[in-house]
Structure formats: C-alpha cells, structure tokens
Design a protein around this motif. Structure first.
Motif, short mmCIF file in Angstrom:
data_model
loop_
_atom_site.label_atom_id
_atom_site.label_comp_id
_atom_site.label_asym_id
_atom_site.label_seq_id
_atom_site.Cartn_x
_atom_site.Cartn_y
_atom_site.Cartn_z
N LYS A 235 -4.79 -3.27 5.73
CA LYS A 235 -3.87 -2.45 4.92
C LYS A 235 -2.67 -3.30 4.51
O LYS A 235 -2.20 -4.15 5.27
CB LYS A 235 -3.43 -1.23 5.71
CG LYS A 235 -4.57 -0.23 5.91
CD LYS A 235 -4.08 1.07 6.50
CE LYS A 235 -5.21 2.09 6.58
NZ LYS A 235 -4.77 3.39 7.14
N PRO A 236 -2.16 -3.09 3.28
CA PRO A 236 -1.08 -3.93 2.74
C PRO A 236 0.14 -4.04 3.65
O PRO A 236 0.75 -5.11 3.74
CB PRO A 236 -0.73 -3.25 1.42
CG PRO A 236 -2.00 -2.56 1.01
CD PRO A 236 -2.63 -2.09 2.29
N ASN A 237 0.49 -2.95 4.34
CA ASN A 237 1.70 -2.99 5.16
C ASN A 237 1.54 -3.83 6.42
O ASN A 237 2.52 -4.08 7.15
CB ASN A 237 2.13 -1.56 5.54
CG ASN A 237 1.03 -0.81 6.27
OD1 ASN A 237 -0.11 -0.80 5.82
ND2 ASN A 237 1.37 -0.15 7.35
N ARG A 239 -0.13 -6.94 6.21
CA ARG A 239 -0.55 -8.27 5.77
C ARG A 239 0.27 -9.39 6.43
O ARG A 239 -0.28 -10.42 6.82
CB ARG A 239 -0.44 -8.39 4.24
CG ARG A 239 -1.64 -7.80 3.48
CD ARG A 239 -2.91 -8.59 3.78
NE ARG A 239 -4.07 -8.03 3.11
CZ ARG A 239 -4.55 -8.47 1.96
NH1 ARG A 239 -3.96 -9.47 1.33
NH2 ARG A 239 -5.62 -7.91 1.42
N VAL A 294 -0.43 -14.22 2.54
CA VAL A 294 -0.88 -12.85 2.30
C VAL A 294 -1.92 -12.76 1.18
O VAL A 294 -2.59 -11.73 1.03
CB VAL A 294 0.32 -11.93 1.97
CG1 VAL A 294 1.25 -11.82 3.16
CG2 VAL A 294 1.05 -12.41 0.72
N LYS A 295 -2.07 -13.81 0.39
CA LYS A 295 -3.04 -13.80 -0.71
C LYS A 295 -4.40 -14.38 -0.31
O LYS A 295 -5.28 -14.51 -1.15
CB LYS A 295 -2.48 -14.59 -1.91
CG LYS A 295 -1.21 -14.00 -2.49
CD LYS A 295 -0.73 -14.81 -3.69
CE LYS A 295 0.54 -14.20 -4.29
NZ LYS A 295 1.01 -15.00 -5.46
N ASP A 298 -7.41 -12.13 -1.26
CA ASP A 298 -7.55 -11.55 -2.60
C ASP A 298 -8.87 -11.97 -3.23
O ASP A 298 -9.41 -11.30 -4.09
CB ASP A 298 -6.38 -12.00 -3.50
CG ASP A 298 -5.05 -11.39 -3.07
OD1 ASP A 298 -5.08 -10.44 -2.25
OD2 ASP A 298 -4.00 -11.87 -3.52
#
Length: 360
Positions: A235-237, A239, A294-295, A298
């Motif tokens: 989840k993004p929060n 990362r 964090v990427k 992707d």
C-alpha cells in the motif's frame, strides 16, 4: 482317475521365474543425451537469459551439466506453480498432488527409469554424472512445497531456510556439477551462499509480483517492527517503510555474495568467470532495486544487455584478481540452516492473517 497333488495345483507363473528380472537402469530414461541437452538448452534460453549468458562461459562439460540441472529446476517450479514460464493455471487445489508428482518423477529419474518428461530424464542424467543425491533433490522440492502451501516466513531464520531450499540447495548441486568434492564443506558452504544471495535478490525485485500472487517473503517480524500490517506492505502509505526492509534484504544478499566470491576463487578459471558473471548480474539487479527507492516496483527491474556484457567483462578481471575478504561474514551459515532443516523438519506454514496486538 489320478488325484493331482497339492504341488500340481499350485498356480503357474505367466513366465518362468528364471526370465523375470528387475527393470534395466536406463540413464536419462533411455533418451539420447544430445536430445536431453537440446531440450535443456531451450529451457534455459526461455527461462533465464541471465543464467543462459553466464553458463556459456563454462567449459563444455560443465555447461552441459548446468543446463541439464537447470531444466529440472525450471520444470519443478512450473509444475509446483501450475504454470509454464510464468503463465498461471487455475489448479491450486491440486498443489499437494503436484508436489507428490515432483517427488515420484524425481525418484524415477534417479532410479534410471523413464519419466515421460525430458526435464526429469535430464535430471537422472546429470545426477549420475555429478553425483547428485535424492537428499539434495528433496531439499529443493521442499521449497516448492512451501510455495504450493501458500507459506510465508515468520522470522528471518524462516526466510533463510526457505532461501536454502529454493536456491542454496541448488548452489550445492551446482558445486557438484563443477566437480567440487563431496567432502569439501567449505566450498559447498560458499556455493550455498551464492544461491542464498541470488534468492534474496529475487525476493527484493519481485515483491510486487509476489504480492499480486498472494505471496510475501518478508518475515512477519520485520513487518511488525516496521509497523506494516501483514498483507498491506504494497500500500502507498507503507512504501517508505518497505524501502527500508528491501534494503535489509539487499544487505543480506551482498553479504552472502561476498562470501561466495571467496569460494569462487578456488574454481578453475572458466568456472570462476561464469560464477562471478552471474553474481555481478544478479547483484546489479538487487542494487538497482535498492537505488530506485519507492519507485522500485512501478515496473519490473531488469538489467540491459549492454549492462550484462559489462558485468561479464568485469567478472573476467575479477577472476584474475584475488578476492577481498568480506567486510562482514553472513550471520546465517549453511551448517546452521541445515541443522534446523534436519532437526525441525519442514517449516510449518502460518496463517495469512495479521498478528494480534500485544494489548489484546
């Protein structure tokens, strides 16, 4: 009328006993070695471009045995997952039967019996040539079994035992392929280190793909320490916290890779060059994941062909030089992991549910 004696009434064999013989052992299941090699070459070309490139640096006998071993590993992975080179099949309920099939086919191959599958026949061939044992094969299949059960690690020790099963044990097999004696425990330890390094790098790269498939190889204890609820690490929060955990994975990978280089220095030059090339490529992937932050998930992190060629060229010069002593030797040793495997048996699966709060 004469009465037949009991001896006369005994059932007769369909064939005289003197012509009944045990099945004839046929190395490679009776297939020609060249046929098995061609199948294996196609398998590694489809399954791993990095390993295919590195394997070409081996001398011919080592290269051929490495291809035969890879074909078995690849086929076991595909059967265990119900997939063919990455395409998933909807038959998860048959997981137990698929693992049993791996064991049955592998034992048949080791016994020199036909399996009707070229990859398993190839394993029978390389097992005879490289002195591979049923215990070695069972150690690897145990890793596929964990994946089929939807297992996940609770502790770092669980993680390293899993990495041993799916990669460290393969490294030990590869050491035998390269002619390392059975009693050279130090060299077998270093070969195991290389397998552990590769698998830790794979886990770091594939976190997103594994999550999509309902899998997670980050230890639950790590996630709890990072305040990430199990099952929510993508989840993004979370990362930023995930990046720190992946850096921890890559650090472990680097430690085992550095140890493996000490063992590689004892191999003949072409084997040393091939091993160091594979190490350079895989660690480049792991370090790229760490650098992306964090990427990193992707898109799937890869290493370009020019970068791989550069890794091979660096490995050539590294193979000519004396390796540096590792700044830090790995915390987890093959002996420690094997002791846990032999004494405790397979790692028990744990539920895919969040751990309870300490206050509850």
């Amino acid at each position: 009328m004469a009465i037949r004696s009991f001896k006369d009434r005994r059932p007769r064999l369909l064939a005289p006993s003197r012509i009944l013989r045990p099945p004839v052992r046929q190395v490679g299941g009776g297939r020609e070695r060249e046929e098995l090699l061609e199948e294996a070459r196609e398998s590694i070309a489809k399954g791993s471009k990095s390993f295919a490139l590195a394997s070409r640096l081996f001398d011919r006998p080592t290269r051929e045995k490495a291809w035969l071993l890879y074909a078995w590993c690849r086929r076991c992975d595909d059967i265990a997952d119900g997939q063919e080179f990455g395409w998933r099949a909807d038959d998860e309920e048959l997981a137990e039967h698929r693992i049993q099939a791996l064991r049955v086919l592998t034992r048949r191959a080791l016994d020199g019996q036909p399996t009707a599958d070229p990859a398993f026949d190839a394993f029978g061939q390389v097992a005879l040539e490289a002195r591979l044992t049923e215990q070695m094969a069972d150690d690897v299949i145990a890793g596929f079994e964990l994946d089929a059960e939807g297992w996940r690690p609770r502790t770092e020790g669980d993680l390293m035992r899993y990495c041993y099963h799916v990669a460290g044990a393969v490294g030990v097999m590869m050491a035998h392929v390269m002619g390392v004696p059975d009693d050279d425990e130090t060299m077998l330890d270093r070969a195991c280190d290389l397998g552990l390094a590769f698998q830790l790098a794979n886990i770091a790269r594939d976190i997103s793909e594994d999550d999509a498939a309902g899998r997670c190889y980050l230890p639950v204890e790590w996630l709890v320490e990072a305040d990430i609820p199990p099952g929510e690490h993508m989840k993004p929060n979370h990362r930023e916290a995930l990046v720190a955990l992946v850096a921890r994975l890559v650090d472990l990978s680097e430690q085992h890779e550095a140890a493996a280089r000490i063992g590689a220095a004892q191999l003949p030059f072409r084997q040393r060059w091939a091993v160091l090339s594979a190490a350079n490529i895989y660690l480049a992937i792991a370090r790229k994941v760490r650098a992306c932050g964090v990427k990193a998930w992707d898109h799937r992190v890869t290493v370009s062909l020019p970068a791989k060629i550069g890794a091979v060229l660096r490995a050539f010069s590294q193979a000519l030089a004396r390796p540096q002593e590792p700044a830090q030797w790995p915390r987890w040793t093959r002996g420690e992991i094997l002791l846990a495997v032999r004494m405790e048996g397979p790692i028990a699966p744990i539920p895919m549910t969040p751990l309870p709060d300490e206050d509850s």
